[in-house]
Design a protein around this motif. Structure first.
Motif, PDB file in Angstrom:
ATOM      1  N   ALA A  77      -7.123  14.772   0.246  1.00  0.00           N
ATOM      2  CA  ALA A  77      -6.456  13.614  -0.363  1.00  0.00           C
ATOM      3  C   ALA A  77      -5.066  13.398   0.232  1.00  0.00           C
ATOM      4  CB  ALA A  77      -6.370  13.792  -1.874  1.00  0.00           C
ATOM      5  N   ASP A  78      -4.316  14.487   0.393  1.00  0.00           N
ATOM      6  CA  ASP A  78      -2.953  14.384   0.922  1.00  0.00           C
ATOM      7  C   ASP A  78      -2.930  13.829   2.342  1.00  0.00           C
ATOM      8  OD1 ASP A  78      -2.013  15.376  -1.426  1.00  0.00           O
ATOM      9  OD2 ASP A  78      -1.572  17.383  -0.674  1.00  0.00           O
ATOM     10  N   PHE A  79      -4.001  14.066   3.094  1.00  0.00           N
ATOM     11  CA  PHE A  79      -4.069  13.563   4.460  1.00  0.00           C
ATOM     12  C   PHE A  79      -4.628  12.136   4.504  1.00  0.00           C
ATOM     13  CE2 PHE A  79      -6.475  12.862   8.380  1.00  0.00           C
ATOM     14  CZ  PHE A  79      -5.499  13.099   9.340  1.00  0.00           C
ATOM     15  N   VAL A  80      -5.728  11.904   3.781  1.00  0.00           N
ATOM     16  CA  VAL A  80      -6.455  10.636   3.901  1.00  0.00           C
ATOM     17  C   VAL A  80      -5.703   9.470   3.267  1.00  0.00           C
ATOM     18  CG1 VAL A  80      -8.551   9.408   3.198  1.00  0.00           C
ATOM     19  CG2 VAL A  80      -8.713  11.740   4.083  1.00  0.00           C
ATOM     20  N   ILE A  81      -5.154   9.656   2.074  1.00  0.00           N
ATOM     21  CA  ILE A  81      -4.556   8.521   1.345  1.00  0.00           C
ATOM     22  C   ILE A  81      -3.352   7.925   2.075  1.00  0.00           C
ATOM     23  CG2 ILE A  81      -3.421   7.809  -0.790  1.00  0.00           C
ATOM     24  CD1 ILE A  81      -6.478   8.190  -0.985  1.00  0.00           C
TER      25      ILE A  81
ATOM     26  N   SER B  71       0.830  -1.208   0.000  1.00  0.00           N
ATOM     27  CA  SER B  71       0.000   0.000   0.000  1.00  0.00           C
ATOM     28  C   SER B  71       0.859   1.250   0.000  1.00  0.00           C
ATOM     29  CB  SER B  71      -0.921   0.002   1.229  1.00  0.00           C
ATOM     30  OG  SER B  71      -1.841  -1.055   1.180  1.00  0.00           O
ATOM     31  N   ALA B  72       1.956   1.211   0.770  1.00  0.00           N
ATOM     32  CA  ALA B  72       2.828   2.377   0.875  1.00  0.00           C
ATOM     33  C   ALA B  72       3.459   2.715  -0.476  1.00  0.00           C
ATOM     34  CB  ALA B  72       3.910   2.124   1.923  1.00  0.00           C
ATOM     35  N   ALA B  73       3.911   1.683  -1.189  1.00  0.00           N
ATOM     36  CA  ALA B  73       4.556   1.924  -2.481  1.00  0.00           C
ATOM     37  C   ALA B  73       3.575   2.424  -3.534  1.00  0.00           C
ATOM     38  CB  ALA B  73       5.227   0.642  -2.970  1.00  0.00           C
ATOM     39  N   THR B  74       2.288   2.204  -3.298  1.00  0.00           N
ATOM     40  CA  THR B  74       1.263   2.591  -4.267  1.00  0.00           C
ATOM     41  C   THR B  74       0.698   3.981  -3.996  1.00  0.00           C
ATOM     42  OG1 THR B  74       0.667   0.240  -4.305  1.00  0.00           O
ATOM     43  CG2 THR B  74      -0.811   1.704  -5.453  1.00  0.00           C
ATOM     44  N   ILE B  75       1.101   4.610  -2.880  1.00  0.00           N
ATOM     45  CA  ILE B  75       0.535   5.905  -2.473  1.00  0.00           C
ATOM     46  C   ILE B  75       0.579   6.966  -3.584  1.00  0.00           C
ATOM     47  CG2 ILE B  75       0.938   7.915  -0.975  1.00  0.00           C
ATOM     48  CD1 ILE B  75       1.445   5.978   1.314  1.00  0.00           C
ATOM     49  N   PRO B  76       1.699   7.148  -4.295  1.00  0.00           N
ATOM     50  CA  PRO B  76       1.709   8.196  -5.342  1.00  0.00           C
ATOM     51  C   PRO B  76       0.636   7.983  -6.414  1.00  0.00           C
ATOM     52  CG  PRO B  76       3.938   7.488  -4.853  1.00  0.00           C
ATOM     53  CD  PRO B  76       3.028   6.532  -4.139  1.00  0.00           C
ATOM     54  N   VAL B  77       0.446   6.735  -6.846  1.00  0.00           N
ATOM     55  CA  VAL B  77      -0.563   6.453  -7.867  1.00  0.00           C
ATOM     56  C   VAL B  77      -1.965   6.634  -7.288  1.00  0.00           C
ATOM     57  CG1 VAL B  77      -1.435   4.757  -9.518  1.00  0.00           C
ATOM     58  CG2 VAL B  77       1.004   4.831  -8.988  1.00  0.00           C
ATOM     59  N   THR B  78      -2.177   6.177  -6.065  1.00  0.00           N
ATOM     60  CA  THR B  78      -3.482   6.342  -5.418  1.00  0.00           C
ATOM     61  C   THR B  78      -3.820   7.822  -5.269  1.00  0.00           C
ATOM     62  OG1 THR B  78      -2.946   4.354  -4.127  1.00  0.00           O
ATOM     63  CG2 THR B  78      -4.912   5.571  -3.485  1.00  0.00           C
ATOM     64  N   LEU B  79      -2.832   8.608  -4.878  1.00  0.00           N
ATOM     65  CA  LEU B  79      -3.030  10.062  -4.752  1.00  0.00           C
ATOM     66  C   LEU B  79      -3.424  10.678  -6.085  1.00  0.00           C
ATOM     67  CD1 LEU B  79      -0.285  11.621  -2.430  1.00  0.00           C
ATOM     68  CD2 LEU B  79      -2.750  11.927  -2.271  1.00  0.00           C
ATOM     69  N   ARG B  80      -2.695  10.331  -7.142  1.00  0.00           N
ATOM     70  CA  ARG B  80      -2.977  10.895  -8.460  1.00  0.00           C
ATOM     71  C   ARG B  80      -4.398  10.572  -8.901  1.00  0.00           C
ATOM     72  NH1 ARG B  80       0.351   8.321 -13.192  1.00  0.00           N
ATOM     73  NH2 ARG B  80      -1.239   6.724 -12.884  1.00  0.00           N
ATOM     74  N   GLN B  81      -4.808   9.322  -8.715  1.00  0.00           N
ATOM     75  CA  GLN B  81      -6.146   8.928  -9.150  1.00  0.00           C
ATOM     76  C   GLN B  81      -7.230   9.552  -8.269  1.00  0.00           C
ATOM     77  OE1 GLN B  81      -4.248   7.713 -11.951  1.00  0.00           O
ATOM     78  NE2 GLN B  81      -6.404   7.188 -12.140  1.00  0.00           N
ATOM     79  N   THR B  82      -6.917   9.797  -7.008  1.00  0.00           N
ATOM     80  CA  THR B  82      -7.866  10.468  -6.113  1.00  0.00           C
ATOM     81  C   THR B  82      -8.011  11.930  -6.498  1.00  0.00           C
ATOM     82  OG1 THR B  82      -7.212   8.946  -4.337  1.00  0.00           O
ATOM     83  CG2 THR B  82      -8.450  10.898  -3.688  1.00  0.00           C
ATOM     84  N   TYR B  83      -6.892  12.560  -6.879  1.00  0.00           N
ATOM     85  CA  TYR B  83      -6.974  13.941  -7.419  1.00  0.00           C
ATOM     86  C   TYR B  83      -7.910  13.976  -8.625  1.00  0.00           C
ATOM     87  CZ  TYR B  83      -2.733  15.320  -4.770  1.00  0.00           C
ATOM     88  OH  TYR B  83      -1.819  15.621  -3.797  1.00  0.00           O
ATOM     89  N   LYS B  84      -7.781  12.966  -9.499  1.00  0.00           N
ATOM     90  CA  LYS B  84      -8.604  12.939 -10.719  1.00  0.00           C
ATOM     91  C   LYS B  84     -10.091  12.822 -10.404  1.00  0.00           C
ATOM     92  CE  LYS B  84      -5.183  11.133 -14.007  1.00  0.00           C
ATOM     93  NZ  LYS B  84      -4.849  10.058 -14.964  1.00  0.00           N
ATOM     94  N   MET B  85     -10.417  12.213  -9.264  1.00  0.00           N
ATOM     95  CA  MET B  85     -11.823  12.126  -8.857  1.00  0.00           C
ATOM     96  C   MET B  85     -12.370  13.487  -8.419  1.00  0.00           C
ATOM     97  SD  MET B  85     -11.994   8.621  -6.613  1.00  0.00           S
ATOM     98  CE  MET B  85     -11.068   7.179  -7.088  1.00  0.00           C
ATOM     99  N   GLY B  86     -11.476  14.428  -8.152  1.00  0.00           N
ATOM    100  CA  GLY B  86     -11.906  15.759  -7.741  1.00  0.00           C
ATOM    101  C   GLY B  86     -11.893  15.982  -6.250  1.00  0.00           C
ATOM    102  N   VAL B  87     -11.301  15.065  -5.486  1.00  0.00           N
ATOM    103  CA  VAL B  87     -11.206  15.245  -4.039  1.00  0.00           C
ATOM    104  C   VAL B  87     -10.272  16.411  -3.740  1.00  0.00           C
ATOM    105  CG1 VAL B  87     -10.440  14.175  -1.870  1.00  0.00           C
ATOM    106  CG2 VAL B  87     -11.653  12.805  -3.586  1.00  0.00           C
ATOM    107  N   ASN B  88     -10.642  17.245  -2.770  1.00  0.00           N
ATOM    108  CA  ASN B  88      -9.815  18.372  -2.359  1.00  0.00           C
ATOM    109  C   ASN B  88      -8.386  17.906  -2.076  1.00  0.00           C
ATOM    110  OD1 ASN B  88      -8.693  19.897   0.268  1.00  0.00           O
ATOM    111  ND2 ASN B  88      -9.816  21.354  -1.015  1.00  0.00           N
ATOM    112  N   LYS B  89      -7.376  18.656  -2.549  1.00  0.00           N
ATOM    113  CA  LYS B  89      -5.984  18.210  -2.422  1.00  0.00           C
ATOM    114  C   LYS B  89      -5.582  18.003  -0.965  1.00  0.00           C
ATOM    115  CE  LYS B  89      -1.223  19.346  -3.674  1.00  0.00           C
ATOM    116  NZ  LYS B  89      -0.669  19.229  -2.312  1.00  0.00           N
ATOM    117  N   GLY B  90      -5.972  18.925  -0.096  1.00  0.00           N
ATOM    118  CA  GLY B  90      -5.614  18.796   1.311  1.00  0.00           C
ATOM    119  C   GLY B  90      -6.198  17.534   1.934  1.00  0.00           C
TER     120      GLY B  90
END
Length: 401
Positions: A271-275, A250-269
């Motif tokens: 996403a940066d905290f939750v993911i 899960s840790a190694a996948t964080i950058p990709v998960t973050l990018r895809q969560t940004y694409k969903m339109g989740v607020n950056k702050g």
């Protein structure tokens, strides 16, 4: 062999173990059984240390970021873990009896009436303290460090956690294929390996289907609360799902998960905290796998699989697997203590569930991180934000770079 991943090594170990048990000399099986006894005793010795090494820093880190968003995120993540673990119990109770006859196998070597080979010698390694003591100490120290903001102690427990992680990645994991080979050699020698493989091939299929249904339900809930199409969100998170299958972390996948969560339109702050937080505390996929495999092994053994017995185990899973290391099989290593103390797993049962868990670890991890995106959408809504994919376009490009 070092260039191969853990899963290919385990597959090779299972095949070799079966061949040795079926066609090899008994002395070779006894050598593997002797190794298994030593390795199993060593594992029992380090289990309390593993619990402390994972749980203390995990709880201490959570306490440092105390706040409304943390409480909401941690609550949703834990609730998700427990709900889908409980759903797995009811699913398993309905499906598993159709292809598992209770009590058809005995994983306790002291009570086995079949062909039994004894190890050449034994070397007891008594744990420093019990699993229960380790859990209680972990909660006390973790909460205490967070409450007093003990930076010195926090640094010390993180360094201890690093030692335990090194122990797992450099000693336990490399020796695991030999241990698994010994287990399957013994099963093959006793004539029960075909039954085990038949049962767990079906369990594996059930687990994967449960993972996919879990992701669908999570994004359906997220879409009903925050708007949007659940299938579009699932399509969006799919690259992270595939990345997790490849990395098993899960840790190694964080950058990709973050990018895809940004694409969903989740607020950056948000996403940066939750993911990153959910990468360590949200383990619905791992819980589904461990619950399914534990129930299957208990049924084969003729053990207690009532809700009163399994539900407390599910409740503890969400806590003990917090901050499991980013190595394949980290979650099951963290869960070994409660498998033994709460479900009564013996050393052969423990070895078997490690093999079964690691065989599908990548899919469990993929389910975990896919759900992280759904939780981010829910927290985004609760925090008063609307999904806005355009707002994150610059951040998406930056993350890709």
């Amino acid at each position: 062999m070092k260039k191969l991943g853990l899963l290919p090594r385990l597959i090779i170990a299972i095949i070799l173990g079966i061949l040795i048990g079926l066609f090899g000399p008994a002395v070779l099986v006894r050598i593997l059984i002797t190794f298994n006894g030593l390795f199993g005793n060593f594992l029992n010795f380090v289990i309390p240390l593993i619990i402390m090494g994972f749980v203390i820093p995990g709880i201490a880190d959570l306490g440092n970021d105390a706040g409304k968003t943390l409480a909401i995120t941690a609550g949703i993540a834990y609730l998700s873990t427990v709900i889908f673990g409980t759903a797995t119990y009811f699913t398993g109770s309905a499906i598993l009896p159709h292809f598992i006859d209770p009590g058809t196998m005995n994983f306790n070597p002291d009570q086995n009436t079949g062909r039994v080979l004894e190890p050449f010698f034994e070397s007891p390694m008594d744990p420093i303290f019990s699993v229960t003591t380790a859990l209680i100490m972990s909660f006390i120290l973790g909460v205490g460090i967070a409450a007093v903001k003990g930076e010195f102690l926090k640094k010390a427990v993180h360094e201890f956690s690093d030692i335990i992680t090194k122990l797992i990645s450099n000693i336990v994991i490399p020796l695991l294929p030999i241990h698994i080979a010994g287990i399957f050699a013994n099963l093959a020698y006793q004539g029960t390996v075909a039954k085990v493989l038949s049962v767990f091939s079906k369990v594996f299929i059930m687990v994967i289907i449960l993972h996919w249904l879990t992701i669908l339900i999570q994004y359906t809930i997220a879409s009903s609360m925050g708007g949007g199409n659940p299938f579009e969100k699932i399509k969006n998170i799919f690259p992270a799902y595939m990345t997790a299958i490849g990395t098993q972390s899960s840790a190694a996948t964080i950058p990709v998960t973050l990018r895809q969560t940004y694409k969903m339109g989740v607020n950056k702050g948000i996403a940066d905290f939750v993911i990153p937080l959910c990468a360590t505390i949200h383990l619905s996929g791992s819980t589904i796998t461990l619950t399914s495999c534990a129930m299957s092994i208990l049924m084969l053994q003729g053990g207690d699989v009532t809700l009163a017995h399994i539900f407390p185990f599910i409740l503890m899973l969400g806590v003990t697997m917090v901050a499991a290391p980013g190595v394949p099989g980290g979650a099951v290593m963290a869960a070994l203590g409660i498998l033994q103390s709460m479900l009564g797993f013996t050393e052969p049962m423990t070895a078997l569930i490690i093999a079964l868990y690691v065989a599908q670890d990548s899919f469990g991890t993929a389910c975990n991180i896919s759900g992280d995106g759904a939780i981010a959408c829910i927290v985004n809504k609760i925090s008063g934000f609307k999904l806005d994919p355009q707002a994150n376009e610059a951040y998406i490009d930056e993350l890709v770079k």
